[in-house]
Design an enzyme around this catalytic site. Structure first.
Site, PDB file in Angstrom:
ATOM      1  N   ASN A  15       0.812  -0.950  -0.129  1.00 23.52           N
ATOM      2  CA  ASN A  15       0.009  -0.027   0.096  1.00 23.52           C
ATOM      3  C   ASN A  15       0.931   1.310   0.047  1.00 23.52           C
ATOM      4  O   ASN A  15       1.327   1.527   0.914  1.00 23.52           O
ATOM      5  CB  ASN A  15      -0.861  -0.196   1.265  1.00 23.52           C
ATOM      6  CG  ASN A  15      -1.930   1.294   1.327  1.00 23.52           C
ATOM      7  OD1 ASN A  15      -1.965   1.995   0.474  1.00 23.52           O
ATOM      8  ND2 ASN A  15      -2.380   1.266   2.560  1.00 23.52           N
ATOM      9  N   TRP A  16       1.011   1.885  -1.169  1.00 22.74           N
ATOM     10  CA  TRP A  16       1.924   3.019  -1.270  1.00 22.74           C
ATOM     11  C   TRP A  16       1.496   4.402  -0.717  1.00 22.74           C
ATOM     12  O   TRP A  16       2.214   5.316  -0.516  1.00 22.74           O
ATOM     13  CB  TRP A  16       2.382   3.069  -2.776  1.00 22.74           C
ATOM     14  CG  TRP A  16       3.327   1.929  -3.338  1.00 22.74           C
ATOM     15  CD1 TRP A  16       3.543   1.038  -3.016  1.00 22.74           C
ATOM     16  CD2 TRP A  16       3.653   1.994  -4.954  1.00 22.74           C
ATOM     17  NE1 TRP A  16       4.293   0.183  -3.587  1.00 22.74           N
ATOM     18  CE2 TRP A  16       4.363   0.699  -4.907  1.00 22.74           C
ATOM     19  CE3 TRP A  16       3.495   2.897  -5.815  1.00 22.74           C
ATOM     20  CZ2 TRP A  16       5.188   0.541  -6.092  1.00 22.74           C
ATOM     21  CZ3 TRP A  16       4.241   2.383  -6.937  1.00 22.74           C
ATOM     22  CH2 TRP A  16       5.102   1.449  -7.272  1.00 22.74           C
ATOM     23  N   LYS A  17       0.251   4.185  -0.247  1.00 23.27           N
ATOM     24  CA  LYS A  17      -0.467   5.497   0.147  1.00 23.27           C
ATOM     25  C   LYS A  17      -0.225   6.768  -0.906  1.00 23.27           C
ATOM     26  O   LYS A  17      -0.156   6.466  -2.100  1.00 23.27           O
ATOM     27  CB  LYS A  17      -0.061   5.787   1.476  1.00 23.27           C
ATOM     28  CG  LYS A  17      -0.008   4.484   2.452  1.00 23.27           C
ATOM     29  CD  LYS A  17      -0.185   4.836   4.020  1.00 23.27           C
ATOM     30  CE  LYS A  17      -0.232   3.534   4.648  1.00 23.27           C
ATOM     31  NZ  LYS A  17      -0.093   3.524   6.155  1.00 23.27           N
ATOM     32  N   HIS A 103      -9.788   1.366   4.542  1.00 23.57           N
ATOM     33  CA  HIS A 103      -8.234   1.371   5.351  1.00 23.57           C
ATOM     34  C   HIS A 103      -8.662   2.630   6.397  1.00 23.57           C
ATOM     35  O   HIS A 103      -9.393   3.238   6.245  1.00 23.57           O
ATOM     36  CB  HIS A 103      -7.241   1.935   4.281  1.00 23.57           C
ATOM     37  CG  HIS A 103      -5.927   1.936   4.971  1.00 23.57           C
ATOM     38  ND1 HIS A 103      -5.498   3.023   5.800  1.00 23.57           N
ATOM     39  CD2 HIS A 103      -4.997   1.298   4.939  1.00 23.57           C
ATOM     40  CE1 HIS A 103      -4.412   2.761   6.251  1.00 23.57           C
ATOM     41  NE2 HIS A 103      -3.898   1.834   5.524  1.00 23.57           N
ATOM     42  N   GLU A 105      -7.185   4.953   7.463  1.00 21.87           N
ATOM     43  CA  GLU A 105      -6.953   6.138   6.983  1.00 21.87           C
ATOM     44  C   GLU A 105      -8.153   6.791   6.597  1.00 21.87           C
ATOM     45  O   GLU A 105      -8.430   8.162   6.691  1.00 21.87           O
ATOM     46  CB  GLU A 105      -5.474   6.401   6.253  1.00 21.87           C
ATOM     47  CG  GLU A 105      -4.313   6.393   7.251  1.00 21.87           C
ATOM     48  CD  GLU A 105      -3.121   5.815   6.543  1.00 21.87           C
ATOM     49  OE1 GLU A 105      -3.050   5.765   5.321  1.00 21.87           O
ATOM     50  OE2 GLU A 105      -2.290   5.302   7.185  1.00 21.87           O
ATOM     51  N   GLU A 173      -5.680  -4.614  10.638  1.00 21.35           N
ATOM     52  CA  GLU A 173      -4.823  -3.838  10.748  1.00 21.35           C
ATOM     53  C   GLU A 173      -5.057  -2.669  11.976  1.00 21.35           C
ATOM     54  O   GLU A 173      -5.740  -1.760  11.875  1.00 21.35           O
ATOM     55  CB  GLU A 173      -4.549  -2.775   9.489  1.00 21.35           C
ATOM     56  CG  GLU A 173      -4.317  -3.304   8.227  1.00 21.35           C
ATOM     57  CD  GLU A 173      -3.620  -2.351   7.402  1.00 21.35           C
ATOM     58  OE1 GLU A 173      -2.494  -2.539   6.928  1.00 21.35           O
ATOM     59  OE2 GLU A 173      -4.332  -1.462   7.034  1.00 21.35           O
ATOM     60  N   GLY A 179       2.148   2.555  10.864  1.00 21.02           N
ATOM     61  CA  GLY A 179       3.108   3.523  10.589  1.00 21.02           C
ATOM     62  C   GLY A 179       3.767   3.849  12.067  1.00 21.02           C
ATOM     63  O   GLY A 179       4.342   5.085  12.117  1.00 21.02           O
ATOM     64  N   SER A 221       3.046  -1.759  10.473  1.00 16.08           N
ATOM     65  CA  SER A 221       4.341  -1.725  10.856  1.00 16.08           C
ATOM     66  C   SER A 221       5.212  -3.137  10.568  1.00 16.08           C
ATOM     67  O   SER A 221       6.107  -3.562  11.283  1.00 16.08           O
ATOM     68  CB  SER A 221       4.571  -1.398  12.449  1.00 16.08           C
ATOM     69  OG  SER A 221       4.263  -0.125  12.600  1.00 16.08           O
ATOM     70  N   GLY A 242       2.670  -0.896   4.264  1.00 15.08           N
ATOM     71  CA  GLY A 242       2.754   0.474   3.951  1.00 15.08           C
ATOM     72  C   GLY A 242       4.300   0.869   3.618  1.00 15.08           C
ATOM     73  O   GLY A 242       4.573   0.617   2.424  1.00 15.08           O
ATOM     74  N   GLY A 243       4.944   1.703   4.788  1.00  8.50           N
ATOM     75  CA  GLY A 243       6.224   2.083   4.706  1.00  8.50           C
ATOM     76  C   GLY A 243       7.094   1.080   3.789  1.00  8.50           C
ATOM     77  O   GLY A 243       8.005   1.438   3.231  1.00  8.50           O
TER      78      GLY A 243
HETATM   79  P1  PGA Z   1       2.421   0.412   7.700  1.00  7.71           P
HETATM   80  O1  PGA Z   1       1.185   0.659   6.936  1.00  7.71           O
HETATM   81  O2  PGA Z   1       3.105  -0.828   7.123  1.00  7.71           O
HETATM   82  O3  PGA Z   1       3.221   1.648   7.160  1.00  7.71           O
HETATM   83  O4  PGA Z   1       2.379   0.610   8.933  1.00  7.71           O
HETATM   84  C1  PGA Z   1       0.005  -0.341   6.871  1.00  7.71           C
HETATM   85  C2  PGA Z   1      -0.926   0.130   6.186  1.00  7.71           C
HETATM   86  O5  PGA Z   1      -1.472   1.148   6.387  1.00  7.71           O
HETATM   87  O6  PGA Z   1      -1.625  -0.710   5.348  1.00  7.71           O
END
Ligand code: PGA
Length: 259
Positions: A15-17, A103, A105, A173, A179, A221, A242-243
């Site tokens: 997930n590149w956001k 998600h 967010e 999640e 994050g 994470s 994500g990251g």
């Molecule tokens: P993260 O994000 O790996 O940076 O914690 C995961 C996500 O939000 O899908």
């Protein structure tokens, strides 16, 4: 994975956001597509979810590889006067096979409720896309020992009508782990995933059989160092990353730690 079936081949989703420009995106996608192409027997499926405007570039970069393409959101309607939104049929048309919905967010920053997430997931299915439905508790919900209650309610409220083991993937999640560099213990992750699977068994038309075949990903994470511990639990069928999905080597190491 003791209870793994073929349908539950591990899936690693990046997930590149809201990150990346065209050149970086193409380079990252091409790097991963090339690794996947040269890997004779990958034990996992891999998918990239870039921002909307990069979907076409990434589709082009990964053409001919087994790398999947997904989007990070879609609208509940297939077309219409919805300025700034993107319809599921267009995602399908541009080469996506899946879309992330709900998600945290989106839930937090855009006020998306379970009911909204459900209609988006239904739009995804109607367009022939797999819906990756995200759920997860906040830190205060965990502290007050309401995690299982919260994720069960989210499963009940967000799961699309007609969901099957192949049309839906659930991503657990914990909001407080996204994050932050903090993760639940492997035992906590397994407890939640087992509970989610049991709940799915009560909600899917295909009952426990479909629930037993549906992929449930862990996200929050995940990195190259902890993936081996978090993603190989009995009821964990891969990760939503994500990251760490923005660095080819890290993302590849995470995928390779799934078996
Ligand atoms: P993260 O994000 O790996 O940076 O914690 C995961 C996500 O939000 O899908």
């Amino acid at each position: 994975m003791a209870t793994q079936t073929n349908a539950r081949r591990p899936l690693i989703v990046g997930n590149w956001k809201m990150n990346g420009l065209r050149a970086d995106a193409r380079a990252l996608a091409l790097d991963l597509a090339t690794r996947l192409r040269w890997h004779l027997t990958p034990a996992f499926d891999m998918m990239l979810c870039p921002p909307f405007p990069l979907l076409a570039d990434v589709a082009d970069a990964i053409r001919g590889s087994d790398l999947g393409l997904g989007a990070q959101d879609c609208h509940a309607k297939p077309s219409g006067a919805f300025t700034g939104d993107v319809a599921a049929p267009l995602l399908k048309d541009i080469g996506c096979s899946a879309v992330i919905v709900g998600h945290s967010e989106r839930r937090t920053l855009h006020g998306e409720t379970d009911a909204v997430v459900k209609t988006k997931a239904e739009a995804a299915l109607a367009a022939g896309l797999c819906a990756i439905v995200c759920i997860g508790e906040t830190e205060s919900e965990r502290d007050s020992k309401r995690t299982l209650e919260v994720v069960s309610r989210q499963v009940d409220g967000s799961l699309p009508q007609g969901a099957t083991a192949t049309s839906v993937v659930v991503a657990y999640e914990p909001v407080w782990a996204i994050g932050t560099g903090r993760t639940p213990t492997p035992a906590d992750v397994e407890e939640v995933h087992a509970a989610v699977r049991a709940r799915l068994g009560t909600r899917l038309a295909g009952g426990a059989t479909d629930a037993g075949a549906m992929r449930i990903l862990y996200g929050g994470s995940v990195n190259a160092a902890n993936a081996g511990q978090l993603l190989n639990l009995d009821n964990v069928d891969g990760g939503l990353v994500g990251g760490a999905s923005l660095k080819a080597q890290d993302f590849w190491t995470i995928a390779q730690s799934c078996h």
